[in-house]
Motif scaffolding. Structure first.
Motif, short mmCIF file in Angstrom:
data_model
loop_
_atom_site.label_atom_id
_atom_site.label_comp_id
_atom_site.label_asym_id
_atom_site.label_seq_id
_atom_site.Cartn_x
_atom_site.Cartn_y
_atom_site.Cartn_z
N LYS A 88 71.77 -6.60 8.39
CA LYS A 88 72.28 -7.83 8.99
C LYS A 88 73.80 -7.95 8.98
O LYS A 88 74.40 -8.45 9.94
CB LYS A 88 71.68 -9.04 8.26
N ALA A 134 74.25 -18.36 8.63
CA ALA A 134 73.18 -18.17 9.61
C ALA A 134 73.71 -17.50 10.87
O ALA A 134 72.94 -16.87 11.62
CB ALA A 134 72.54 -19.51 9.95
N THR A 175 70.40 -13.51 10.70
CA THR A 175 69.28 -14.18 11.36
C THR A 175 67.97 -13.79 10.69
O THR A 175 67.83 -12.71 10.13
CB THR A 175 69.23 -13.79 12.85
N ASN A 176 67.00 -14.70 10.76
CA ASN A 176 65.67 -14.45 10.20
C ASN A 176 65.73 -14.03 8.73
O ASN A 176 64.98 -13.17 8.28
CB ASN A 176 64.95 -13.36 11.00
N TYR A 177 66.62 -14.65 8.01
CA TYR A 177 66.77 -14.34 6.58
C TYR A 177 65.99 -15.35 5.76
O TYR A 177 66.01 -16.55 6.03
CB TYR A 177 68.25 -14.37 6.20
N THR A 178 65.27 -14.88 4.75
CA THR A 178 64.51 -15.76 3.88
C THR A 178 64.99 -15.64 2.44
O THR A 178 65.36 -14.54 2.00
CB THR A 178 63.01 -15.43 3.92
#
Length: 312
Positions: free
Chosen positions: A270, A83, A87-90
């Motif tokens: 990312k 993390a 960031t903002n990873y799904t």
């Protein structure tokens, strides 16, 4: 999680072994940059590491019984470390592309290949109609997915690490990394092999196991067309490649998978910090940035997300 960086030929490779913590990150980075400069399409290496991270974030590690430092990885530890990089990873996106997402369904993609499928849906649909997307139940049911990423660099030559590599639950190999004749050094187990047409091995049955997943990492529309002509035995595509891919590729379609370009996008945006606005300017053979890749690997080493196990 252990990830070993190794070199067995002309291309940079990635595999699992113990990190020499007595060496400085500066020395490691210098070595990585030196080896990275000798290869082409290095983004596959970082991508493979990222896929290992994806698999590993909901796994619990147990002790190792071969020459790797014993360690316990509590549930969620790698996910917390990852993390800090992503960031903002799904994780909602499927690992492999599925026919149902393209058959009678409009799935507009904001990007063309390599980070999307915009404009390539027609060829892709025909490929997905004959291939599959599922992960074997033997992998899905694992409580702990201990992964090794192995490539085709000379670092593993005479290393006698084959037995250690085979003990990992998941062994990922890159491109046409050789196995036959080198089993004592690189192992004989191949769970998944990531490749693109120009890097596909001419004899996949010899270099892989019968149940190896052959994962196409598409970089351009011609990659889907090549796969379609191979699997449907149509007139072969001979133009549009920087190197002639195999015209005969005897692989079981049921073992073929198409990597979701979403993971290429995440790797680029990312991990490698590449501006997405540069996509339209990319040309064949230039989808990597040496300095960005070296920094990404250095950061993952520092955070303990991966370990360089062939630094000996």
């Amino acid at each position: 999680m252990e990830v070993m960086l190794s070199w067995f030929g002309k291309e940079r490779t990635v595999a699992d072994s113990s990190c020499n913590e007595s060496k400085s990150h500066k020395t490691i980075l210098h070595l990585l940059i030196k080896m990275i400069n000798k290869s082409r399409w290095k983004i596959l290496g970082v991508l493979a590491i990222f896929l290992v991270m994806v698999w590993y974030t909901k796994s619990r590690e147990e002790s190792f019984d071969f020459p790797v430092p014993k360690m316990i990885c509590p549930l969620g530890e790698v996910e917390k470390k990852a993390a800090q990089l992503i960031t903002n990873y799904t994780r909602k996106h499927p690992l492999f592309l599925q026919l149902k997402d393209y058959f009678w369904v409009r799935t507009p993609s904001p990007y063309e290949l390599p980070y999307g499928t915009k404009g390539s849906e027609e060829n892709l649909l025909r490929v997905l109609a004959i291939t599959s997307y599922a992960l074997p139940e033997s992998l899905q049911s694992l409580k702990c997915r201990r992964c090794a990423v192995v490539g085709n660099g000379h670092r593993l030559r005479n290393s006698s690490m084959g037995e250690a590599i085979n003990k990992y639950d998941v062994v990922i190999r890159l491109n046409n990394a050789p196995v036959y004749g080198y089993e004592s050094d690189v192992g004989s187990k191949t769970t998944m092999r990531l490749f693109y047409p120009e890097s596909a091995h001419f004899n996949p049955q010899r270099e892989n196991n019968p149940d190896t997943l052959l994962v196409l990492v598409p970089f351009k529309p011609m990659d889907f067309q090549w796969m379609e002509t191979i699997l449907h035995d149509k007139k072969r595509v001979r133009k549009g490649f920087w190197k002639q891919p195999p015209l005969i590729w005897n692989a079981n379609p049921e073992q073929v998978r198409i990597l979701n370009p979403y993971f290429m996008e995440i790797t680029a945006a990312k991990l490698l910090k590449l501006p997405m606005k540069q996509l339209k300017k990319l040309k064949q053979g230039s989808e990597h940035n040496i300095s960005h890749e070296a920094l990404a690997i250095k950061k993952m080493l520092e955070l303990g997300v991966i370990k360089n196990l062939t630094y000996f």
